[in-house]
Design an enzyme around this catalytic site. Sequence first.
Site, PDB file in Angstrom:
ATOM      1  N   GLU A 127       0.858  -1.185  -0.140  1.00 41.12           N
ATOM      2  CA  GLU A 127      -0.164   0.043  -0.014  1.00 41.12           C
ATOM      3  C   GLU A 127       1.006   1.229   0.051  1.00 41.12           C
ATOM      4  O   GLU A 127       0.586   2.252   0.795  1.00 41.12           O
ATOM      5  CB  GLU A 127      -1.129  -0.082   1.326  1.00 41.12           C
ATOM      6  CG  GLU A 127      -1.974  -1.230   1.303  1.00 41.12           C
ATOM      7  CD  GLU A 127      -2.745  -1.297   2.408  1.00 41.12           C
ATOM      8  OE1 GLU A 127      -2.783  -0.487   3.341  1.00 41.12           O
ATOM      9  OE2 GLU A 127      -3.906  -2.100   2.136  1.00 41.12           O
ATOM     10  N   ASN A 169       2.405  -5.121  -3.201  1.00 39.24           N
ATOM     11  CA  ASN A 169       0.787  -5.476  -3.075  1.00 39.24           C
ATOM     12  C   ASN A 169       0.141  -4.211  -2.774  1.00 39.24           C
ATOM     13  O   ASN A 169       0.466  -3.564  -1.973  1.00 39.24           O
ATOM     14  CB  ASN A 169       0.821  -6.337  -1.749  1.00 39.24           C
ATOM     15  CG  ASN A 169      -0.527  -7.005  -1.595  1.00 39.24           C
ATOM     16  OD1 ASN A 169      -1.315  -7.431  -2.497  1.00 39.24           O
ATOM     17  ND2 ASN A 169      -1.101  -7.056  -0.257  1.00 39.24           N
ATOM     18  N   HIS A 206     -10.243  -5.816  -3.072  1.00 40.10           N
ATOM     19  CA  HIS A 206     -11.336  -5.627  -2.011  1.00 40.10           C
ATOM     20  C   HIS A 206     -12.214  -4.943  -2.757  1.00 40.10           C
ATOM     21  O   HIS A 206     -12.074  -3.741  -2.941  1.00 40.10           O
ATOM     22  CB  HIS A 206     -10.812  -4.736  -0.884  1.00 40.10           C
ATOM     23  CG  HIS A 206      -9.734  -5.560   0.097  1.00 40.10           C
ATOM     24  ND1 HIS A 206     -10.225  -6.760   0.773  1.00 40.10           N
ATOM     25  CD2 HIS A 206      -8.476  -5.549   0.337  1.00 40.10           C
ATOM     26  CE1 HIS A 206      -9.029  -7.035   1.294  1.00 40.10           C
ATOM     27  NE2 HIS A 206      -8.075  -6.148   1.094  1.00 40.10           N
ATOM     28  N   GLU A 235      -6.036 -10.610  -1.781  1.00 43.93           N
ATOM     29  CA  GLU A 235      -6.861 -10.395  -0.597  1.00 43.93           C
ATOM     30  C   GLU A 235      -8.391 -10.210  -1.176  1.00 43.93           C
ATOM     31  O   GLU A 235      -9.168  -9.353  -0.526  1.00 43.93           O
ATOM     32  CB  GLU A 235      -6.709  -9.049   0.220  1.00 43.93           C
ATOM     33  CG  GLU A 235      -5.024  -9.283   0.755  1.00 43.93           C
ATOM     34  CD  GLU A 235      -4.646  -7.990   1.389  1.00 43.93           C
ATOM     35  OE1 GLU A 235      -5.465  -7.144   1.874  1.00 43.93           O
ATOM     36  OE2 GLU A 235      -3.631  -7.577   1.335  1.00 43.93           O
ATOM     37  N   ASP A 237     -12.036  -9.987  -1.578  1.00 48.07           N
ATOM     38  CA  ASP A 237     -13.605  -9.974  -1.040  1.00 48.07           C
ATOM     39  C   ASP A 237     -14.493  -8.882  -1.808  1.00 48.07           C
ATOM     40  O   ASP A 237     -13.972  -8.261  -2.398  1.00 48.07           O
ATOM     41  CB  ASP A 237     -13.522  -9.885   0.491  1.00 48.07           C
ATOM     42  CG  ASP A 237     -12.792  -8.554   1.144  1.00 48.07           C
ATOM     43  OD1 ASP A 237     -12.804  -7.524   0.053  1.00 48.07           O
ATOM     44  OD2 ASP A 237     -12.459  -8.589   1.950  1.00 48.07           O
TER      45      ASP A 237
HETATM   46  C1  XIL Z   1      -6.589  -6.611   7.871  1.00 46.84           C
HETATM   47  C2  XIL Z   1      -7.017  -7.707   8.726  1.00 46.84           C
HETATM   48  O1  XIL Z   1      -7.965  -8.424   8.068  1.00 46.84           O
HETATM   49  C3  XIL Z   1      -7.678  -7.102  10.179  1.00 46.84           C
HETATM   50  O2  XIL Z   1      -7.862  -8.144  11.081  1.00 46.84           O
HETATM   51  C4  XIL Z   1      -6.592  -6.200  10.900  1.00 46.84           C
HETATM   52  O3  XIL Z   1      -7.552  -5.574  11.868  1.00 46.84           O
HETATM   53  C5  XIL Z   1      -6.416  -4.867   9.755  1.00 46.84           C
HETATM   54  O4  XIL Z   1      -5.759  -5.530   8.854  1.00 46.84           O
HETATM   55  N1  XIL Z   1      -5.144  -4.771   3.492  1.00 46.84           N
HETATM   56  C6  XIL Z   1      -4.086  -5.408   3.793  1.00 46.84           C
HETATM   57  C7  XIL Z   1      -4.513  -6.626   5.047  1.00 46.84           C
HETATM   58  O5  XIL Z   1      -2.887  -5.657   3.130  1.00 46.84           O
HETATM   59  O6  XIL Z   1      -3.223  -6.757   5.955  1.00 46.84           O
HETATM   60  C8  XIL Z   1      -5.666  -5.611   5.791  1.00 46.84           C
HETATM   61  O7  XIL Z   1      -5.972  -6.690   6.779  1.00 46.84           O
HETATM   62  C9  XIL Z   1      -6.870  -5.525   4.842  1.00 46.84           C
HETATM   63  C10 XIL Z   1      -6.329  -4.378   3.916  1.00 46.84           C
END
Ligand code: XIL
Length: 300
Positions: A127, A169, A206, A235, A237
């Site tokens: 990020e 990422n 996401h 990741e 969802d």
């Molecule tokens: C999130 C986790 O799912 C949570 O449990 C935590 O509180 C915060 O982080 N991007 C990422 C992940 O790279 O590490 C994040 O995970 C979600 C967004």
Amino acid sequence: ASTLGAAAAQSGRYFGTAIAAGKLGDSAYTTIANREFNMVTAENEMKIDATEPNRGQFNFTNGDRVYNWAVQNGKRVRGHTLAWHNQQPGWMQSLSGSSLRQAMIDHINGVVGHYKGKIYAWDVVNEAFADGNSGGRRDSNLQRTGNDWIEVAFRTARAADPAAKLCYNDYNIDNWSWAKTQGVYNMVRDFKSRGVPIDCVGLQSHFNGNSPYNSNYRTTIQSFAALGVDVQITELDIQGGSATTYANVVNDCLAVSRCAGITVWGVRDTDSWLGSGASALLFDGNGNKKAAYTSVLNAL
Ligand code: XIL
């Protein structure tokens, strides 16, 4: 094939999930996770605050719990994440300049060294690009150590474990028309042209109302792959859990040979960082397969 992992393996890909160490005692959770997935990412346990709570004192207790559960069950592991503006321990948040730069390097050496030879791919930097239309870097304490912090992180990680794939990422780099996507694309192109070690781009993916799936996602995957890096969907969802959108994501990955695999960010809706109301994952809170599950399995 009757599971996500086996179905993905038919084309040489993997299907993974985020795993939380605190849920490994929940047999409903581990039964599904063990049956369906063949790649694991620790949801929080390999992050900076978890692995180096005090400077120079590493703690791999929970990271190793997730790692050992995965490997004992025949799964590979993605490492997440080494350099990030979030989930930094307090001591790191208070550093700046050359001491922060050195702390980042020491952190990468400590964590990558601990897992040397054991990790399929590391999210080396997470990020680092700004939201909005700039296409530039996010302001952060790491960015303020100098624009070269990302390539230093990648070179450090490569030296610490030459066998691990090294990924950049990020979120909101799925839509090819977005400036943030182009900013990351230009960085990867520059890294490849100058020999900075990078092997993969992680599309967090996401998807929600503000950053929905777009049909140019396949173009994004193809464009990164054409630079000579793998693409990993890291990741996934989808708020609302649309079965059609889940199938689109799978079909777009399968259309690009360098799209290596897909990880969903949790097992059941009740495990999602978005809360169960988002209905963003493939299993409901009772562990039942949702329509999105069947859609993904059929598309793989
Ligand atoms: C999130 C986790 O799912 C949570 O449990 C935590 O509180 C915060 O982080 N991007 C990422 C992940 O790279 O590490 C994040 O995970 C979600 C967004």
